[in-house]
Structure formats: C-alpha cells, structure tokens
Write an enzyme that holds these catalytic residues in place. Structure first.
Site, PDB file in Angstrom:
ATOM      1  N   LYS A   1      -5.854  61.440  96.694  1.00  0.00           N
ATOM      2  CA  LYS A   1      -5.073  62.434  95.961  1.00  0.00           C
ATOM      3  C   LYS A   1      -5.955  62.867  94.800  1.00  0.00           C
ATOM      4  CE  LYS A   1      -1.128  63.306  92.957  1.00  0.00           C
ATOM      5  NZ  LYS A   1      -0.002  62.785  92.160  1.00  0.00           N
TER       6      LYS A   1
ATOM      7  N   GLY B   1      -3.648  67.349  94.412  1.00  0.00           N
ATOM      8  CA  GLY B   1      -2.840  66.601  93.461  1.00  0.00           C
ATOM      9  C   GLY B   1      -2.002  67.456  92.536  1.00  0.00           C
TER      10      GLY B   1
END
Lengths: 293, 293, 293, 293
Positions: free
Chosen positions: D163, D188
């Site tokens: 992420k 993200g």
C-alpha cells in the site's frame, strides 16, 4: 581584522522601486556614527537577488564612500555561477570593498555535493582579488555547508572566514574546533550571537544590528570583558525582536523596524511585499517590549 | 496552441565555458526534424541561472532562428525580481519567442505566500508582451504553488498554462479540475507524463524529450489515439532513464546522455560538475536497458 | 531539584534480544559511582519504542533499585495516546521513578497543532502522579514545540521542565526567557550543553553522558564555577564523539561505544542494526582523538 | 486475490474514549453491503497507534466476524519493533485476518537504511503466518521506501503487495515495472487512484472509501471496463473531498464525514482533537460540492 559586529544593510527603495540613494546616505551617516565594526552591502537583507549588477556595483562604491574608513565594507558577490561571482568580486574590489561574502550556490542543490562546493569556492578564491567569506544560509538556500568542508576550505589563504546563519550551534562549534585561529567565524544572526562568541566566534553579521547596533555591539564587548551575566541578559532580551526582523517578518519586517526607529526602511521590491498594518503593530509592540521603542 | 511535447534544451558550452553556438545549431537541426512540438530555451535544464542576461537574449533569438516555424519556442524568463522578469520577458518577445516560462521566485521562500505569488504573477502578466506559463519546480525552489493559487491566476488572459514539475499527480488533477479548458497543464517530467495526460494535461515539457523525443511524443500520440496499453508500456520503460537525466544525475547527466546519443552535450558550467566516469557508465547501462542505446 | 547531568541509558539486550538484566546492573553499578546527577530509563537511547509495557515497568523498578538514592531516575513514559502515557506514568510512579519524561506524540504530526499539544500535556499533567518533563525531539518526531507553547505549559505546577534535543539554541534561549526560574531547561545533547548552560539551562540529558559521564559533568561544574575557558575546551573536544553516538551512528553507535569502554553495550533490537566493523573502527578512532580511549 | 478497493476503517470511540463496538457493528453492516472488496482494521485511519494491543486483537476478530466472508479483512500489525510486529501478526492470524499490513518502522528514521528495512521485512515475513503487505506512508513516517527496495522484497513469497500512500506516481510506476504480476500495488489514497490503476496498480486502500465506497469502486470498475472518460470525471470530482478527509482535516475529518453521512464517526482519541464547528461546516460544503451530501 574583520572581527566584531557587522550590519548587513537593507537597500532602500523609493516608491517607484528605484534605489533611494539619498535615504541610503542618511542611514549610512547614522550607522557610521555607531560602534558597528562594519557593514555588508548586497547581502540577503540587502535584497541582493532583486538588484541588477549595475546597481550592485554602484551600491558597493556608494556604501564605501559614505562609510568611515575605519569601518569595513563587505560586498555580497555570490551568484549562482562561478563566472558571475568572480566578475562581481572583481567589481567589488574595484569599488573599494574590503572583502567578499559569497553564498553557496543553491539552485541546483541536488548537485551541490561537498566536492562541488569545494571546487567552486577554491576556484572563486583563486580568482577573487578580495579575501572571501563563506556564507552559509540554509533558510534561504536549503543547503548546509558541513563543518568538514568549511575546515578544508579554511586552508586556502584567500578564504578568511564564514558567516554561518544556520543557527546550529554544535556545527559552529565544530567549525571553530576544526579551523585555525586566523579563520573568522561570524554568527549569522543575533539569535545565537553570545553562544557563538562563547565557543570562539569572532563576531556577528546581524540583521538586527541595523536597528539595534549598540545593543549588538554591547553583547560583543561585554563578552570580551568577561561580563557574562550582563551579556546574557541582553542576549535574552533581543530574541523576540530578532525573530521579528528575520524569520517572522523577513526583510520587509527589517525595513518596517527601520521606519519605526525613524530611519528609512521603505518598501521592499516585488515579489516581496511590505508588512501589513497589523504586522507593523505587532512589530511595534515587540520593539516596545524589548525597550527599543 | 501550446499543446504537445516540448524539450527544455540544455545550453551547450565549449571547454572554456562559453556557449557553443555551432554545437547548439547542430542540436537544433536535429530537434527540428523530430516530432517535438516545441522547445524551451533557458529553463532549468538550460542552466538559466548560470547564464547572464546578454547570453539569454541571444539564446532566445538563436533558438528561434534555428527552429522550424511550426515549432514553438518558449523562453525561460523568470528571475527573482519582478523587474528583471519583466525586462527579460520583453526581450524574449523582441527576440521572437512565443511564450514566457516563469518560475516562482524562491530565494525569499519564507515570504512567498499565495498572496505574494499572486501579486507577482499578475503584475508580470500585465507587463509581459508574451503569454505566460507558470512554472512550479519544487525540487529546485523548495516552494510549491497550490492548486487554488493556480486556479486564481488562470483567470488572467495572459496566463495561459503551467509547467508543473512537482510530480504530485493529485495536485495536477486539482489544477485541471479547477481551471478552464483554455488553461494548459504541461507535465514537467516524463516520470508522470501519461498519468497527467489521463487527467487532462495537454502535453509535457520533459528533460527526457531532449534525448528521446520520439518516444516522448509517442506516449502523447498513443494516448490521444486511445492506445492506452502501448502508451503505458512506453511510460514504464522510460522511468529509469528519466530518473537518470533528472533527479539522479541532474543537468550534467542530461548532457552526458546527449553525448552518448552522439549529439553534443558537453560540460555544464561551474558550480555544476560533469558526471564522473563511473556515473557515465551507469547512465550508459540504463540507456541500454531501455533500448535507447 | 532535577538540575545537573543525566544519562539517558541504553537498554542492554542479550543475543536473543531479551533485556540483559545482569549487564544492566553492572552498568548501573558503574554509573552509580560517577558524578552523574541522574539517569533516564526508556528514553530514545533506551530504545523505548522497541520495549513492551511490561518491560518498561520492570525497567523503571530495576533502574531505581540499582541506582543510589541521591541520584534521580526519570522514566520515559510518553506514548502516542494520552491514555497510554498516563497509564505508564502511573506505573512509573508505583515503580519508584522520580519524574516522567514525555515526548511529543507525533505519528499524526499534521494534526499536532500547538492547541492539540497543549491539551494533551495539560491532560497528562493533571493525571500523572509524577512531575513531568516535556521532551522535544525533532530529529525523531519531525515536530518542534514552539517556545510559546512551552511557556504556556510551564505554568502548570506539575510540568517542571523540558528536555530540548532540537539544538536550536535561539529557541532554548526563548524558552528560558519566557519561563520562570522554577522551570528547568535541560540540554538534550552534549553538542550544545555549554551554550545552553550559558543562556540559563539547568543541566543536560545527554547520550554522551553514558560513555563520558565525568567529562559531561565537568562542563557543568566548570561553567558553574566560572571557569569558562576550560569548559569551552571540553565542549569543543567532545563535539565529534557526541556526533558519533547520536546522529551519525545512532543508538547502535552508543552501544558500540559502551562496548569499547569495556562496559556492556550489546546489540540493538530490530529494526535497528548493530554498527558494522568499519563503523566501529571509525568510532574507535574518534574516541581516541578525543582521548576517551 | 487482494485486488480491488479497500476501506481502512476508522475505529469508533464513545465519549469516554472506549471502543464503541455497537457503533462499529452498524458501520460494518453498512460497509458489508457495499461493493467494497475488503476492509483494513487498525491502519492509520483506525488510529492504530492510539490502540493498545488487546484492543487491536479484539478489533481484528470483531471486524472479521462482522464482515461478509467474501470481503477480505487486512490487519494493521506494524509496530516499531520486529518482535511486536510479529506478535501482532500472529495474533491477527489467530483472529481470522486475511493479511497483515505492515508500516515501515520509523521512530529511528535516521537508521532506517534500505538494508535495515530489508532485513526487518524479511525477518517479519519469515515469521508471519499471514501474507504481508508493505505499507509506505511518508506523510506520517517521514520515510519513503525506494522502488528498488520494494522490488527486492517482492521476491519473498510471503510479501504479496504494497500500500503506497506516498503519492509519488513515478515511484508507483517504477514499483510496478520492477515487480512481477503477482505483486499487488494498492494506491494508498483516492487522490491518485486512477493514475495508479492506469500504470498497473491492482486497487486502492482509500480513506475516502469509508464514506464514498461506491464512487471509489466505480473508478476501479470503470477503468477495468475501459470507460476512461467516466472514470476520469469521477476521479477529478473526488479530489477535494479526499483532501478533506486525509491531509487537511485528518482522521478527525474522516470521522466527521462519517457523522455527516449518518454513519457513526464520533470523536478521535487524544492527542487528536475533533474537528471544530467551522471545519465541520467547510467539510459539509465540500461534501455538497462533490454531491456526496
């Protein structure tokens, strides 16, 4: 030789944005009668990056001519390119300046390795007729000269000192520890003048010295006379006003403070903006609190 | 009108540090035959801060004269002061440039509020005979123009676009969303060309376009033709070489890459240093990996 | 009451990563015989963020039990949440600690306005049975407590001082100037101990005091006795070694230095790595240069 | 397998600061009926650093139990120490989580070299029963994982993705280019979802997905269906609201947005402060502008 307290003078402009030479002379007359050891022309506070070359050269001559000969005049001659820095340093010499203050080039800061800066300064030092002061000014350049680099450069006979405005007192200590006694470290802000003197600095080049010359010189003198407690009280007293004329309100704040003490500050050049009324009021309050007004 | 892919060309110097006009003409001849939509003279990659004003003016004229008329020539005219920026923009107009690219003033970055930048650009826009591109270059200036500021400035008829080199793709999106379709957003690095095009950018001004003009234009063309998968493959392929000629090795790396493709790069001006042999080897390897060599 | 020189002790681990209690006792026995005025357990150098709560509580008790009663023991109890900080401060009180050192919460640094930090510290101060030291550590937290905030917090009777590791000597001056004489400012690094004392700091909490306790106390004593020149020489002499056990080689460097002076340093916990052989050699050389070895 | 859009859910607290389990279940019931592909518990938006370990473990179990089995549940298990991260990852496995999201340790960021991070993640990957996602979050950690490091780590069979909340789209491109198709890159933040998908990301883990789950999933679906223009319009429309619930107002802003859409947000834990009334009003306005209210 260059020890003591220097004022990096603001360049006064009239309302049309031209250099106000008469006003400058009035200011110089006043500074000339103070205890200041010297002046810096075309430094950060002189809005050097907003002056053209012709103006800078005339400024060097004008400041030298209108300053008592026992006071030094240092010329800010640093440009981004070595060529231009050398050209300006030669012009400053011709116009009577006593030394050149040369900021780290910084536009290409990703490439300004210790090696690049070392080669730059050595090349300039070789070509400059004037002795050179290094000028470390991280707040504006986003670049910091390491103590090791300064130590190496200090070995060149034409590199005689540094104005370190970074305010990292441990670094200032390291520079002093690693350089000889003939290399002058000048505190670059009144915020850390006394601590720097304590560690061995030989003076200061202080925006605040423009508006509070005697108080700044007093710290220097008191320290040299061993009157530490008085020096400390003065140092603590001027922290807020120093902040106001440097980081907080910038050159415009310094100019407003000049106006408030009945000298000539005037407007900065664009893109700088004059301080707003509310800021001027805050500045005035701070000046009153530290008994400057 | 200014859509497409622009190369911000390096300024070639000979070994004595003077502009190598003949070499420049050779390079211009080559770029002139590529699919590039235009060139930028005296931008960051042109070492603008290391050129004097006379050189810049001659450069604008020379590039315009030696570039096919269907390709645009944009002049980098931003200086620290509004005065100088306006003077240079007028000189660029006289010398035939089609637009002016004006970097944010940044030496006094602590004072460069949105308000200060807005007043600066509006004043310059009023005074410039050339249409203006804003130039956001945080890596060098340590300053970022907010999307809100860009949106307000975009309303001025003489401010026609922005070269955003910051690489913050969400910010680029916000700028596109908040400005009209007549305001051109140009991706300031090949590292995010395709993502920027996807969001509505109208082109790119790319250091890499100097050495890989056709590949850069291909991404633009493929995207416009809806051939997304091919565009994506090209975009991913050039990330490493783009890094090498920008953040990693800087202008010296770009010049070394020019040398490696048998154009003229030559040395940068001091304080910039040429790439070292080992770096040149790494650069060569990266260029081979992305099939440029 | 908390004046003087404190060592923020490293937490020794054995090769399996567990706290090496016997080794800790040996170190405590040694520090107990030095002139140090106190110890800090579970500070940055104690790898506090790598200890679990049970370990921290046992550590507070163990350090207090194995330290002469005339030396203070301060417990690092700052966590990201107010809840946890209060819980740990209470546990530290139960385990005999004399005060709590509480770092600024920082994970959500974008939200840590002066207002948020003020409410946090006041809430913690209300709930902590121990007197509290603020802990400003920008290198690790990327957050700086302003002098104004510190001044406001200093008015709370349970907030008794600050360990300022930021190294901004002007800020330290401003804190001293804006707080009363009952508020203790402790220099957070040996790099600026003497300058801080000069401005009115009441001592230091110094990683270097772990390996050079007497030299650090000497600076404090010499300064208090007015022997400024000797203090200055000591201060300049320890700048390089101080750098080595803090910014340069970090906690692993401090531990290696402990090993080199024949105390127990041992390995840090992951993700920290022990210093490499080459770094250890450099560390040794620096220690020899400043006559520690 | 972990492709698609994930909501990193806020942890609801009641007015006494305890986890509001009933409110959480209501929220989970709602998210469970949306098109979201999964949830993240105890991420940054879950105020993980403000939860104790017992709370985290119970949270993992509770979220898994109250989420439809076709939706994945990823547990935020990253701590500063490898020991704690491993312990929490094992606990998350026992409590039914499908994967672990592990943030870069960062308190000792000066020591977090690529080598230190590589050893840390490989050690954790060896010891974790759950597959691992790397978690790059420079805004909170002041640390950025390089594309090269991510590429090396991606070779470990138990490290399945990243992420990346940094928002550097060129870096995301480089990670995609240097990793295999079995390594999942998750955007993200909703600020760069579509650009990331374009370059090859397999989804997003988006604070905004908590309040606008369908719009976020729509971008993903539209992109996969080749409906680029619609996806682009959606992407541009949500930039301002995304800013508001992330950088601008933080977790407190996200919680206020939950309240405004008639779900439960509630107060954050100290040191976080709830948004002020004026901020709530601004948030509401932004939500209306993007047609969420």
């Amino acid at each position: 030789m260059f020890h003591g307290i220097y004022a990096p003078i603001p360049t006064p402009f009239d309302d049309s944005g031209e250099i106000a030479w008469e006003k400058l002379r009035d200011n110089l007359d006043w500074w000339g009668k103070t205890s200041l050891h010297g002046l810096v022309a075309a430094g950060t506070n002189g809005e050097a990056v907003l002056l053209d070359n012709e103006e800078k050269e005339r400024l060097f001559a004008y400041v030298r001519e209108n300053t008592p000969s026992e006071k030094k005049v240092i010329a800010g001659t640093g440009a981004e390119s070595a060529r231009e820095t050398i050209r300006l340093s030669r012009a400053a010499a011709k116009n009577g300046a006593d030394a050149a203050l040369i900021i780290t080039p910084h536009y290409f800061k990703g490439c300004m390795s210790d090696e690049a800066l070392e080669k730059y300064y050595l090349h300039v030092a070789e070509s400059s007729p004037l002795p050179i002061f290094l000028y470390n000014m991280p707040r504006n350049t986003n670049l910091n000269m390491s103590a090791g680099l300064v130590a190496r450069l200090s070995k060149h006979p034409n590199i005689v000192g540094i104005k370190d405005s970074g305010g990292n007192i441990a670094q200032i200590g390291k520079i002093i520890e690693k350089t000889g006694s003939d290399f002058l470290v000048s505190a670059g802000s009144a915020g850390f003048l006394l601590p720097a003197l304590l560690l061995g600095a030989g003076g200061g080049t202080l925006a605040l010295a423009n508006v509070m010359p005697e108080e700044c010189v007093d710290i220097y003198t008191l320290f040299n006379n061993g009157e530490l407690e008085k020096a400390r009280a003065l140092q603590l007293n001027l922290l807020d006003i120093n902040d106001a004329v440097t980081a907080r309100f910038g050159v415009a704040g310094l100019k407003a403070a000049m106006d408030l003490i009945a000298r000539y500050g005037g407007p900065p050049r664009m893109p700088l903006l004059p301080v707003k009324e509310e800021e001027k009021r805050q500045l005035q309050e701070i000046m009153q609190q530290c008994r400057l007004l």
